[in-house]
Motif scaffolding. Structure first.
Motif, PDB file in Angstrom:
ATOM      1  N   HIS A 121       0.813  -1.215   0.000  1.00 46.54           N
ATOM      2  CA  HIS A 121       0.000   0.000   0.000  1.00 46.54           C
ATOM      3  C   HIS A 121       0.854   1.277   0.000  1.00 46.54           C
ATOM      4  O   HIS A 121       0.350   2.367  -0.264  1.00 46.54           O
ATOM      5  N   LEU A 122       2.166   1.133   0.292  1.00 47.39           N
ATOM      6  CA  LEU A 122       3.041   2.294   0.257  1.00 47.39           C
ATOM      7  C   LEU A 122       3.741   2.470  -1.091  1.00 47.39           C
ATOM      8  O   LEU A 122       4.457   3.466  -1.290  1.00 47.39           O
ATOM      9  N   ARG A 123       3.543   1.536  -2.011  1.00 48.43           N
ATOM     10  CA  ARG A 123       4.212   1.617  -3.302  1.00 48.43           C
ATOM     11  C   ARG A 123       3.392   2.442  -4.293  1.00 48.43           C
ATOM     12  O   ARG A 123       2.160   2.482  -4.232  1.00 48.43           O
ATOM     13  N   GLN A 172      -2.716   3.895   9.931  1.00 51.04           N
ATOM     14  CA  GLN A 172      -2.113   3.254   8.764  1.00 51.04           C
ATOM     15  C   GLN A 172      -0.688   2.802   9.121  1.00 51.04           C
ATOM     16  O   GLN A 172       0.012   3.479   9.870  1.00 51.04           O
ATOM     17  N   GLU A 173      -0.292   1.622   8.638  1.00 53.06           N
ATOM     18  CA  GLU A 173       1.051   1.120   8.918  1.00 53.06           C
ATOM     19  C   GLU A 173       2.036   1.628   7.866  1.00 53.06           C
ATOM     20  O   GLU A 173       1.751   1.623   6.672  1.00 53.06           O
ATOM     21  N   TYR A 174       3.233   2.045   8.326  1.00 54.04           N
ATOM     22  CA  TYR A 174       4.249   2.566   7.410  1.00 54.04           C
ATOM     23  C   TYR A 174       5.546   1.757   7.452  1.00 54.04           C
ATOM     24  O   TYR A 174       6.384   1.885   6.566  1.00 54.04           O
ATOM     25  N   LEU A 175       5.706   0.944   8.482  1.00 55.68           N
ATOM     26  CA  LEU A 175       6.893   0.101   8.578  1.00 55.68           C
ATOM     27  C   LEU A 175       6.600  -1.283   8.013  1.00 55.68           C
ATOM     28  O   LEU A 175       5.443  -1.711   7.966  1.00 55.68           O
ATOM     29  N   PRO A 176       7.658  -2.014   7.589  1.00 57.65           N
ATOM     30  CA  PRO A 176       7.443  -3.407   7.185  1.00 57.65           C
ATOM     31  C   PRO A 176       6.838  -4.205   8.336  1.00 57.65           C
ATOM     32  O   PRO A 176       6.971  -3.827   9.516  1.00 57.65           O
ATOM     33  N   GLU A 177       6.220  -5.294   7.992  1.00 52.82           N
ATOM     34  CA  GLU A 177       5.484  -6.065   8.988  1.00 52.82           C
ATOM     35  C   GLU A 177       6.370  -6.522  10.139  1.00 52.82           C
ATOM     36  O   GLU A 177       5.957  -6.503  11.303  1.00 52.82           O
ATOM     37  N   GLU A 178       7.635  -6.903   9.811  1.00 45.56           N
ATOM     38  CA  GLU A 178       8.530  -7.398  10.852  1.00 45.56           C
ATOM     39  C   GLU A 178       8.914  -6.317  11.861  1.00 45.56           C
ATOM     40  O   GLU A 178       9.356  -6.626  12.974  1.00 45.56           O
ATOM     41  N   LEU A 179       8.784  -5.042  11.478  1.00 54.38           N
ATOM     42  CA  LEU A 179       9.234  -3.949  12.332  1.00 54.38           C
ATOM     43  C   LEU A 179       8.088  -3.130  12.909  1.00 54.38           C
ATOM     44  O   LEU A 179       8.324  -2.072  13.499  1.00 54.38           O
ATOM     45  N   ARG A 180       6.873  -3.570  12.756  1.00 58.14           N
ATOM     46  CA  ARG A 180       5.740  -2.805  13.248  1.00 58.14           C
ATOM     47  C   ARG A 180       5.829  -2.609  14.757  1.00 58.14           C
ATOM     48  O   ARG A 180       6.119  -3.522  15.517  1.00 58.14           O
ATOM     49  N   GLY A 181       5.598  -1.360  15.162  1.00 56.67           N
ATOM     50  CA  GLY A 181       5.648  -1.024  16.579  1.00 56.67           C
ATOM     51  C   GLY A 181       7.040  -0.634  17.069  1.00 56.67           C
ATOM     52  O   GLY A 181       7.219  -0.319  18.241  1.00 56.67           O
ATOM     53  N   THR A 182       8.032  -0.634  16.151  1.00 60.48           N
ATOM     54  CA  THR A 182       9.405  -0.293  16.556  1.00 60.48           C
ATOM     55  C   THR A 182       9.544   1.214  16.752  1.00 60.48           C
ATOM     56  O   THR A 182       9.101   2.007  15.920  1.00 60.48           O
ATOM     57  N   GLY A 232      -1.586  -5.036  -6.986  1.00 60.04           N
ATOM     58  CA  GLY A 232      -1.934  -4.573  -5.649  1.00 60.04           C
ATOM     59  C   GLY A 232      -1.114  -3.407  -5.150  1.00 60.04           C
ATOM     60  O   GLY A 232      -1.226  -3.019  -3.979  1.00 60.04           O
ATOM     61  N   TYR A 233      -0.289  -2.826  -6.037  1.00 61.65           N
ATOM     62  CA  TYR A 233       0.490  -1.669  -5.631  1.00 61.65           C
ATOM     63  C   TYR A 233      -0.448  -0.514  -5.287  1.00 61.65           C
ATOM     64  O   TYR A 233      -1.401  -0.236  -6.028  1.00 61.65           O
ATOM     65  N   ALA A 234      -0.175   0.148  -4.158  1.00 62.53           N
ATOM     66  CA  ALA A 234      -0.936   1.316  -3.681  1.00 62.53           C
ATOM     67  C   ALA A 234      -2.343   0.975  -3.238  1.00 62.53           C
ATOM     68  O   ALA A 234      -3.118   1.877  -2.884  1.00 62.53           O
ATOM     69  N   LYS A 235      -2.734  -0.287  -3.249  1.00 64.42           N
ATOM     70  CA  LYS A 235      -4.082  -0.682  -2.855  1.00 64.42           C
ATOM     71  C   LYS A 235      -4.274  -0.477  -1.353  1.00 64.42           C
ATOM     72  O   LYS A 235      -3.490  -0.914  -0.537  1.00 64.42           O
ATOM     73  N   GLY A 236      -5.312   0.264  -0.985  1.00 71.07           N
ATOM     74  CA  GLY A 236      -5.635   0.501   0.415  1.00 71.07           C
ATOM     75  C   GLY A 236      -4.892   1.661   1.036  1.00 71.07           C
ATOM     76  O   GLY A 236      -5.048   1.920   2.237  1.00 71.07           O
ATOM     77  N   TYR A 237      -4.117   2.400   0.231  1.00 71.51           N
ATOM     78  CA  TYR A 237      -3.390   3.543   0.798  1.00 71.51           C
ATOM     79  C   TYR A 237      -4.352   4.675   1.106  1.00 71.51           C
ATOM     80  O   TYR A 237      -5.213   5.011   0.292  1.00 71.51           O
ATOM     81  N   LYS A 238      -4.198   5.252   2.288  1.00 70.17           N
ATOM     82  CA  LYS A 238      -5.047   6.366   2.711  1.00 70.17           C
ATOM     83  C   LYS A 238      -4.266   7.666   2.559  1.00 70.17           C
ATOM     84  O   LYS A 238      -3.231   7.853   3.198  1.00 70.17           O
ATOM     85  N   TYR A 239      -4.780   8.568   1.693  1.00 69.43           N
ATOM     86  CA  TYR A 239      -4.132   9.858   1.435  1.00 69.43           C
ATOM     87  C   TYR A 239      -4.459  10.796   2.583  1.00 69.43           C
ATOM     88  O   TYR A 239      -5.584  11.282   2.718  1.00 69.43           O
ATOM     89  N   ASN A 240      -3.501  11.090   3.397  1.00 71.58           N
ATOM     90  CA  ASN A 240      -3.720  11.789   4.665  1.00 71.58           C
ATOM     91  C   ASN A 240      -4.461  13.117   4.544  1.00 71.58           C
ATOM     92  O   ASN A 240      -5.344  13.417   5.371  1.00 71.58           O
ATOM     93  N   PRO A 241      -4.167  13.979   3.548  1.00 75.83           N
ATOM     94  CA  PRO A 241      -4.889  15.262   3.476  1.00 75.83           C
ATOM     95  C   PRO A 241      -6.388  15.130   3.302  1.00 75.83           C
ATOM     96  O   PRO A 241      -7.138  16.093   3.539  1.00 75.83           O
ATOM     97  N   GLU A 242      -6.859  13.959   2.874  1.00 77.66           N
ATOM     98  CA  GLU A 242      -8.295  13.783   2.663  1.00 77.66           C
ATOM     99  C   GLU A 242      -9.046  13.512   3.956  1.00 77.66           C
ATOM    100  O   GLU A 242     -10.274  13.476   3.964  1.00 77.66           O
ATOM    101  N   PHE A 243      -8.311  13.328   5.022  1.00 81.50           N
ATOM    102  CA  PHE A 243      -8.941  12.991   6.292  1.00 81.50           C
ATOM    103  C   PHE A 243      -8.780  14.149   7.274  1.00 81.50           C
ATOM    104  O   PHE A 243      -7.756  14.812   7.328  1.00 81.50           O
TER     105      PHE A 243
END
Length: 506
Positions: A456-458, A486-496, A469-480
């Motif tokens: 979703h970050l690609r 939203q997660e920005y780190l790879p799955e192995e590093l989430r919460g780091t 599936g590139y960019a699928k589910g990405y939330k464009y922050n200014p629209e909110f």
């Protein structure tokens, strides 16, 4: 020499102790005793005094007799070379290394000389110590002494000296002491030439260097040598060296306590305050001190009319200051002192000590450092040590660099001083520095393939990429209107949290 219109200088000698002067290689100039009889003055021409036998002449002078200062100051050689000591008793300022109770002193006295690396600043006595060793070896005939300079010696010349040393050891059972001045000028392969011969004892190597031997001398060669660290000469040691010089030259000291020169017939005087000034301003460099003394006295002698009857010549503090121009500052832009000073500046700013920061800046700039180098280091410091505690520090440092680039030295020195004080006074934070260091450690220590960028970050500039599936589910922050989950780190590093993350406990 008939027909030569050279000035004649006199040296009084008794018939008990004749002065032998070595003729020049050409054989043109010779030394003859006056036929007038005993106790008559011996005549030497000015040309003879400038010959290669200068040191021999001085070394044979009786201690209770002095030579005309006017004569001595007509030598072509620098005073530091003319008055180079020949014994350890005349060698001042390095008691920690060659004092009476030191191991090296006992080895030198017994002629059991190990291979040495003499490391110290210019003018501290490295070459002089080697010459003292040479003089002692020649007197006792225990070793042959060879001097080379790495600035002008080729590898083939070194091999030829080593070959001669092998012949000396095999045929005459005599060792060879090889002195290499500026040994750090030899590259690593050239230094390797000495290794087997130092190892087996064919030559005893004495190397002199102003650079840190840990960086400039091969580790293998360094392990076979004893490193002697010579210090910058103290003001007291410089005072002793200068006192010995004026005593040898027969110059009378005015204003000195318990002066030993009152009975001299010399009409040349020097103020005690002038000697003290030289000792303070030469920054522990004996070569600078002696040569500055020579320059000051020479200038005053030449300013007098030689056709008039001798009158009193006085060398004052102002005269020696004029010769020195300014304090001699030990600083090598390409050597260890360069890194020592920039480290001291960085640490002083980090410790918020504005006076120390200004001092180390001054040491660097007065020593000839490139102001742009200092400015680049300040830019780095603004982020590394000040960081988010004062976000204005970085623009201040960048502006300083640009200003230094525009106007150069000496005008930019005030700009650098302003920035240094600003950074020293600024609040400090290494939060960014540590966080990014943790990121580097995380990336470098990762085992296996690095985690892929989440889909979703690609970006998805093509139809195929969208289908994958590139960019699928990405939330464009200014629209909110509210924070986006939203997660920005790879799955192995989430919460780091890299601001608190530790490589030992990821």
């Amino acid at each position: 020499m008939a027909g030569t219109q050279s000035r004649v200088f006199s040296l009084f000698k008794t018939n008990k102790e004749k002065l032998n002067v070595q003729p020049e290689r050409s054989g043109v100039f010779t030394s003859k005793q006056s036929p007038a009889g005993k106790g008559i003055k011996r005549v030497l021409t000015e040309t003879e005094f400038g010959s290669a036998g200068t040191e021999a002449q001085l070394s044979q002078l009786p201690k209770n007799e002095t030579q005309s200062p006017r004569t001595l100051f007509t030598f072509d050689k620098p005073l530091a070379e003319i008055l180079r000591p020949n014994t350890l008793e005349e060698y001042f300022g390095q008691n920690k290394v060659v004092g009476q109770q030191t191991l090296i002193r006992s080895l030198l006295d017994s002629q059991e000389i190990p291979s040495l690396i003499l490391w110290g600043p210019p003018g501290c006595g490295k070459t002089t110590l080697a010459h003292i060793i040479a003089s002692s070896s020649k007197k006792k005939g225990s070793a042959r002494f060879v001097t080379l300079s790495a600035t002008s010696t080729s590898t083939n010349e070194v091999r030829e000296v080593i070959k001669q040393a092998q012949n000396e050891l095999r045929l005459c059972k005599r060792k060879t002491i090889l002195f290499i001045d500026e040994i750090h000028r030899f590259n690593k392969s050239q230094q390797d030439t000495f290794l087997p011969h130092v190892e087996c004892g064919t030559v005893t190597l004495i190397g002199a260097t102003t650079e840190n031997p840990s960086f400039q001398v091969n580790a293998a060669l360094l392990s076979r040598c004893r490193v002697l660290v010579l210090e910058k000469l103290s003001v007291e040691a410089m005072g002793s060296i200068l006192n010995r010089a004026v005593e040898t030259l027969g110059i009378r000291v005015r204003g000195a306590l318990n002066s030993q020169h009152e009975d001299l017939a010399s009409n040349i005087f020097i103020e005690q305050k002038a000697l003290d000034t030289v000792a303070f301003l030469c920054d522990g460099d004996a070569r600078i001190g002696l040569n500055s003394l020579q320059l000051a006295v020479q200038a005053q002698i030449k300013s007098t009319d030689p056709n008039r009857s001798p009158r009193e010549i006085l060398v004052t503090e102002e005269h020696v200051k004029e010769g020195l121009q300014r304090s001699h500052i030990l600083y090598d832009k390409a050597g260890e002192e360069h890194y020592n000073c920039i480290s001291a500046l960085h640490k002083s700013m980090r410790g918020s000590h504005e006076n120390a920061s200004l001092y180390w800046l001054g040491r660097m700039l007065e020593g000839g450092e490139d102001p742009l180098y200092v400015a680049r280091r300040l830019v780095r410091f603004a982020s590394e040590d000040v960081g988010l505690a004062d976000p204005c520090a970085l623009p201040q440092a960048v502006s300083t660099f640009q200003a230094c680039h525009f106007i150069g030295m000496p005008e930019c020195e005030v700009i650098l001083a302003q920035c240094v004080v600003y950074l020293a006074r600024a609040p400090k934070s290494v939060e960014i520095y540590k966080a990014y260091a943790n990121v580097k450690a995380c990336v470098r220590n990762h085992k296996g393939p690095l985690p892929p960028v989440p889909l979703h970050l690609r970006n998805a500039p093509t139809k195929l990429m969208k289908q994958l599936g590139y960019a699928k589910g990405y939330k464009y922050n200014p629209e909110f209107s509210r924070p986006v989950e939203q997660e920005y780190l790879p799955e192995e590093l989430r919460g780091t949290d890299f601001f608190t993350w530790s490589p030992s406990n990821p």
